[in-house]
Structures are given as structure tokens and as C-alpha cells.
Design a protein around this motif. Structure first.
Motif, PDB file in Angstrom:
ATOM      1  N   HIS A  80       0.830  -1.209   0.000  1.00 49.96           N
ATOM      2  CA  HIS A  80       0.000   0.000   0.000  1.00 49.96           C
ATOM      3  C   HIS A  80       0.863   1.258   0.000  1.00 49.96           C
ATOM      4  CE1 HIS A  80      -3.379   2.663   0.900  1.00 49.96           C
ATOM      5  NE2 HIS A  80      -2.605   3.211   1.832  1.00 49.96           N
ATOM      6  N   THR A  81       1.902   1.275   0.829  1.00 42.39           N
ATOM      7  CA  THR A  81       2.779   2.443   0.912  1.00 42.39           C
ATOM      8  C   THR A  81       3.505   2.675  -0.404  1.00 42.39           C
ATOM      9  OG1 THR A  81       3.080   2.159   3.288  1.00 42.39           O
ATOM     10  CG2 THR A  81       4.767   3.419   2.119  1.00 42.39           C
ATOM     11  N   VAL A  82       4.010   1.616  -1.009  1.00 41.80           N
ATOM     12  CA  VAL A  82       4.724   1.740  -2.278  1.00 41.80           C
ATOM     13  C   VAL A  82       3.780   2.207  -3.381  1.00 41.80           C
ATOM     14  CG1 VAL A  82       5.933   0.440  -4.082  1.00 41.80           C
ATOM     15  CG2 VAL A  82       6.543   0.119  -1.677  1.00 41.80           C
ATOM     16  N   GLU A  83       2.572   1.698  -3.408  1.00 43.13           N
ATOM     17  CA  GLU A  83       1.608   2.112  -4.429  1.00 43.13           C
ATOM     18  C   GLU A  83       1.332   3.612  -4.345  1.00 43.13           C
ATOM     19  OE1 GLU A  83      -2.930   1.075  -5.995  1.00 43.13           O
ATOM     20  OE2 GLU A  83      -1.964  -0.186  -4.492  1.00 43.13           O
ATOM     21  N   LYS A  84       1.098   4.112  -3.132  1.00 48.80           N
ATOM     22  CA  LYS A  84       0.782   5.528  -2.966  1.00 48.80           C
ATOM     23  C   LYS A  84       1.999   6.403  -3.256  1.00 48.80           C
ATOM     24  CE  LYS A  84      -3.462   4.806  -1.986  1.00 48.80           C
ATOM     25  NZ  LYS A  84      -4.485   5.094  -3.033  1.00 48.80           N
ATOM     26  N   ALA A  85       3.184   5.916  -2.922  1.00 49.93           N
ATOM     27  CA  ALA A  85       4.399   6.669  -3.240  1.00 49.93           C
ATOM     28  C   ALA A  85       4.605   6.754  -4.747  1.00 49.93           C
ATOM     29  CB  ALA A  85       5.605   6.017  -2.573  1.00 49.93           C
ATOM     30  N   MET A  86       4.414   5.649  -5.444  1.00 50.75           N
ATOM     31  CA  MET A  86       4.581   5.644  -6.889  1.00 50.75           C
ATOM     32  C   MET A  86       3.540   6.527  -7.578  1.00 50.75           C
ATOM     33  SD  MET A  86       7.225   4.061  -7.964  1.00 50.75           S
ATOM     34  CE  MET A  86       8.412   2.763  -7.604  1.00 50.75           C
ATOM     35  N   LEU A  87       2.357   6.577  -7.028  1.00 47.27           N
ATOM     36  CA  LEU A  87       1.333   7.463  -7.579  1.00 47.27           C
ATOM     37  C   LEU A  87       1.844   8.907  -7.588  1.00 47.27           C
ATOM     38  CD1 LEU A  87      -2.449   7.292  -6.890  1.00 47.27           C
ATOM     39  CD2 LEU A  87      -1.291   9.485  -6.778  1.00 47.27           C
ATOM     40  N   GLN A  88       2.511   9.311  -6.501  1.00 46.68           N
ATOM     41  CA  GLN A  88       3.050  10.667  -6.427  1.00 46.68           C
ATOM     42  C   GLN A  88       4.245  10.852  -7.369  1.00 46.68           C
ATOM     43  OE1 GLN A  88       1.476  12.990  -4.867  1.00 46.68           O
ATOM     44  NE2 GLN A  88       0.018  11.613  -3.874  1.00 46.68           N
ATOM     45  N   LEU A  89       5.113   9.861  -7.444  1.00 46.78           N
ATOM     46  CA  LEU A  89       6.284   9.987  -8.314  1.00 46.78           C
ATOM     47  C   LEU A  89       5.894  10.077  -9.780  1.00 46.78           C
ATOM     48  CD1 LEU A  89       8.885   7.543  -6.690  1.00 46.78           C
ATOM     49  CD2 LEU A  89       8.502   9.971  -6.250  1.00 46.78           C
ATOM     50  N   ALA A  90       4.830   9.387 -10.157  1.00 44.02           N
ATOM     51  CA  ALA A  90       4.381   9.420 -11.549  1.00 44.02           C
ATOM     52  C   ALA A  90       3.936  10.812 -11.969  1.00 44.02           C
ATOM     53  CB  ALA A  90       3.249   8.424 -11.763  1.00 44.02           C
ATOM     54  N   GLN A 134      -1.785   4.813 -12.355  1.00 44.00           N
ATOM     55  CA  GLN A 134      -2.826   5.724 -11.882  1.00 44.00           C
ATOM     56  C   GLN A 134      -2.323   7.169 -11.833  1.00 44.00           C
ATOM     57  OE1 GLN A 134      -4.557   4.760  -8.062  1.00 44.00           O
ATOM     58  NE2 GLN A 134      -5.648   6.706  -7.938  1.00 44.00           N
ATOM     59  N   GLY A 135      -1.156   7.371 -11.257  1.00 43.03           N
ATOM     60  CA  GLY A 135      -0.616   8.719 -11.139  1.00 43.03           C
ATOM     61  C   GLY A 135      -0.371   9.360 -12.494  1.00 43.03           C
ATOM     62  N   ALA A 136       0.148   8.575 -13.439  1.00 42.77           N
ATOM     63  CA  ALA A 136       0.400   9.104 -14.784  1.00 42.77           C
ATOM     64  C   ALA A 136      -0.908   9.454 -15.477  1.00 42.77           C
ATOM     65  CB  ALA A 136       1.181   8.080 -15.600  1.00 42.77           C
ATOM     66  N   ALA A 137      -1.926   8.576 -15.343  1.00 41.12           N
ATOM     67  CA  ALA A 137      -3.213   8.827 -15.987  1.00 41.12           C
ATOM     68  C   ALA A 137      -3.865  10.087 -15.429  1.00 41.12           C
ATOM     69  CB  ALA A 137      -4.124   7.626 -15.805  1.00 41.12           C
ATOM     70  N   GLU A 138      -3.807  10.258 -14.135  1.00 40.93           N
ATOM     71  CA  GLU A 138      -4.421  11.431 -13.501  1.00 40.93           C
ATOM     72  C   GLU A 138      -3.706  12.725 -13.887  1.00 40.93           C
ATOM     73  OE1 GLU A 138      -4.408  10.625  -9.337  1.00 40.93           O
ATOM     74  OE2 GLU A 138      -6.058   9.170  -9.443  1.00 40.93           O
ATOM     75  N   SER A 139      -2.436  12.614 -14.244  1.00 38.01           N
ATOM     76  CA  SER A 139      -1.657  13.795 -14.596  1.00 38.01           C
ATOM     77  C   SER A 139      -1.554  14.018 -16.101  1.00 38.01           C
ATOM     78  CB  SER A 139      -0.243  13.668 -14.018  1.00 38.01           C
ATOM     79  OG  SER A 139      -0.281  13.418 -12.632  1.00 38.01           O
ATOM     80  N   GLY A 140      -2.062  13.083 -16.879  1.00 38.68           N
ATOM     81  CA  GLY A 140      -1.953  13.191 -18.325  1.00 38.68           C
ATOM     82  C   GLY A 140      -0.534  13.034 -18.834  1.00 38.68           C
ATOM     83  N   LEU A 141       0.260  12.240 -18.117  1.00 34.06           N
ATOM     84  CA  LEU A 141       1.661  12.035 -18.465  1.00 34.06           C
ATOM     85  C   LEU A 141       1.922  10.570 -18.806  1.00 34.06           C
ATOM     86  CD1 LEU A 141       3.240  14.033 -15.500  1.00 34.06           C
ATOM     87  CD2 LEU A 141       3.200  14.761 -17.897  1.00 34.06           C
ATOM     88  N   PRO A 142       2.977  10.289 -19.582  1.00 30.34           N
ATOM     89  CA  PRO A 142       3.365   8.885 -19.786  1.00 30.34           C
ATOM     90  C   PRO A 142       3.827   8.283 -18.462  1.00 30.34           C
ATOM     91  CG  PRO A 142       4.459  10.349 -21.363  1.00 30.34           C
ATOM     92  CD  PRO A 142       3.843  11.225 -20.323  1.00 30.34           C
TER      93      PRO A 142
END
Length: 243
Positions: free
Chosen positions: A69-79, A106-114
Motif C-alpha cells: 500500500h505504501t509503495v503504491e501511494k508513493a509511486m502514484l506521487q512519483l508518476a 494511476q498517477g500518470a493517468a491522472e496527470s496526463g503524463l506517460p
């Protein structure tokens, strides 16, 4: 050549990083830099933005290793930072690796980034056979352990692994060519190896099939970083020509 030579910006602050960037040339387009723990923990996301503004692609090497869970949320921010590569430890296991990938997507999709490429750390290039067997208490040899972790990473949705040049050929045979093999521990034959154990020259890494290499102290501590970069790049490209 579409296989980058990444320069490790393993420096302590923004001023030194930007001075190094300037020394490599005013235009970073076509170049990739590695920002690791030392610089990122001091300067945060602002240093990434400044390097991106100079044209550099970014390998953000934070080697995440925690509960899924922690890694998923961290990666969401890094994306959301627009970086090109991120790292996670393969020894965190399948569930953690899959969570890391979900967070990036998820993070990339929400930000419109690859989405950044997700690269899994196998064994550090400072690790030896003795460390793996006696300190990690691993029943596998070092090479077998790297292979096992690489297979796990691919099965879990990672885009590639970080490994030494000594393992790339075996990994390509066992894991496939449709995977990214990033090789640190790069030194010329006449360089000091420092705390690296499993090292190779750029040409050796290229001939072995590395997708990219990372070079740190021989460039970032050189009195002439651009000349050092060009020396390493020439050897890397020479290895590519001979394939």
C-alpha cells in the motif's frame, strides 16, 4: 543511439547539480541523468523540474521497498513528477511490485503524463557472492538470485531490471529481449572501482546487451565532466557498433 548513457548526479545540493549540468553542456536534450537519494532528499521535486527545464530526461532512483500500500501511494506521487524511470526493490515481492505498477499507472493517468518505466533492483553491484550467501542467507548463487528476481519482476509487470553487466546475457536468454536492462557499476579499465564489485566497461556492457548504463563518480567527480562523459559515451557507442 536510443540506449542512454545516464549520468548519476550523486551530489549533495542543487547548486552542485546545476553546475554539473552546465559542465556537461547547456542543452540537456538527448541526455539522461540519475537523481538518487542524496540529491532528492535534500532538494526534492524542484531539482527534477530544473533539470527537466534544461532538457534532461530523469531517472529517479529511490529504490522503494515497503508494504504494498505504501509503495503504491508513493509511486502514484512519483508518476506525477514527469520522470522517465523509477526504481523499486524486487525483493519486496510480487504484491509490492504489482502495487508499484498500479500506482505509476494511476498517477500518470491522472496527470496526463506517460507512465515512467518501472525498474526493479535485483542485487546491488556492490553485492558479492559472499554477501548473498552468508549475509542474505540465500540458497541460490548470486547469478541465480538475480535471474530469479528478474523473472519475478517481469511476471509482476515491471518494465525492466537493474543488474550488473555480468548477468545481462543470461537474463536476455532467460527473461527475454522485450525487457529493459539497466547496468550501473560502469568503469573504464584504468578507473578506481570504489565500492563497486561487479563492474564492466561501457563497451563490455553494450556487447552484453545492456539497454542503458549509469556512470557516476568517473564523470560527476571529474575535473572535466564533459570530456569524461564523451569518453564513456564513445566506448558505449563503440560496443554498440560491434554488436
Amino acid at each position: 543511439m536510443n540506449r542512454p548513457l545516464m549520468v548519476a548526479f550523486d551530489v549533495s545540493n542543487q547548486q552542485t547539480a546545476l553546475k554539473l549540468a552546465q559542465a556537461l553542456g547547456p542543452d540537456g536534450r538527448g541526455k539522461t541523468v540519475k537523481v538518487g537519494m542524496e540529491l532528492y532528499y535534500k532538494e526534492g521535486a524542484q531539482i527534477l523540474q530544473k533539470l527537466q527545464e534544461l532538457g534532461y530526461a530523469i531517472f529517479l532512483d529511490l529504490k522503494l521497498y515497503d508494504i504494498p500500500h505504501t509503495v503504491e501511494k508513493a509511486m502514484l506521487q512519483l508518476a506525477r513528477l514527469g520522470v522517465d524511470y523509477v526504481t523499486v526493490h524486487a525483493m519486496g515481492g510480487r504484491e509490492m511490485l504489482q502495487a508499484a505498477k498500479r500506482g505509476l499507472v494511476q498517477g500518470a493517468a491522472e496527470s496526463g503524463l506517460p507512465a515512467p518505466k518501472l525498474l526493479a533492483i535485483t542485487e546491488l553491484t556492490s553485492a558479492s557472492e559472499e554477501i548473498v550467501t552468508r549475509e542474505q542467507n540465500c540458497r541460490l548463487s548470486l547469478k541465480e538470485q538475480v535471474l530469479s528476481l528478474a523473472k519475478l519482476a517481469k511476471d509482476s509487470g515491471c518494465d525492466g531490471v537493474v543488474c550488473s553487466a555480468l548477468e545481462v546475457e543470461a537474463l536476455r536468454r532467460a527473461v527475454g529481449d522485450d525487457f529493459f536492462y539497466l547496468v550501473p557499476g560502469i568503469r573504464m579499465a584504468d578507473d578506481q572501482v570504489g565500492d563497486q564489485v561487479r563492474v564492466a566497461t561501457p563497451a563490455m556492457a553494450s556487447k552484453a546487451g545492456a539497454s542503458a548504463i549509469v556512470v557516476g563518480r568517473p564523470i560527476n567527480q571529474s575535473p572535466q565532466p564533459k570530456r569524461a562523459y564523451e569518453r564513456y559515451l564513445a566506448d558505449w557507442q563503440e560496443g554498440t557498433k560491434e554488436e
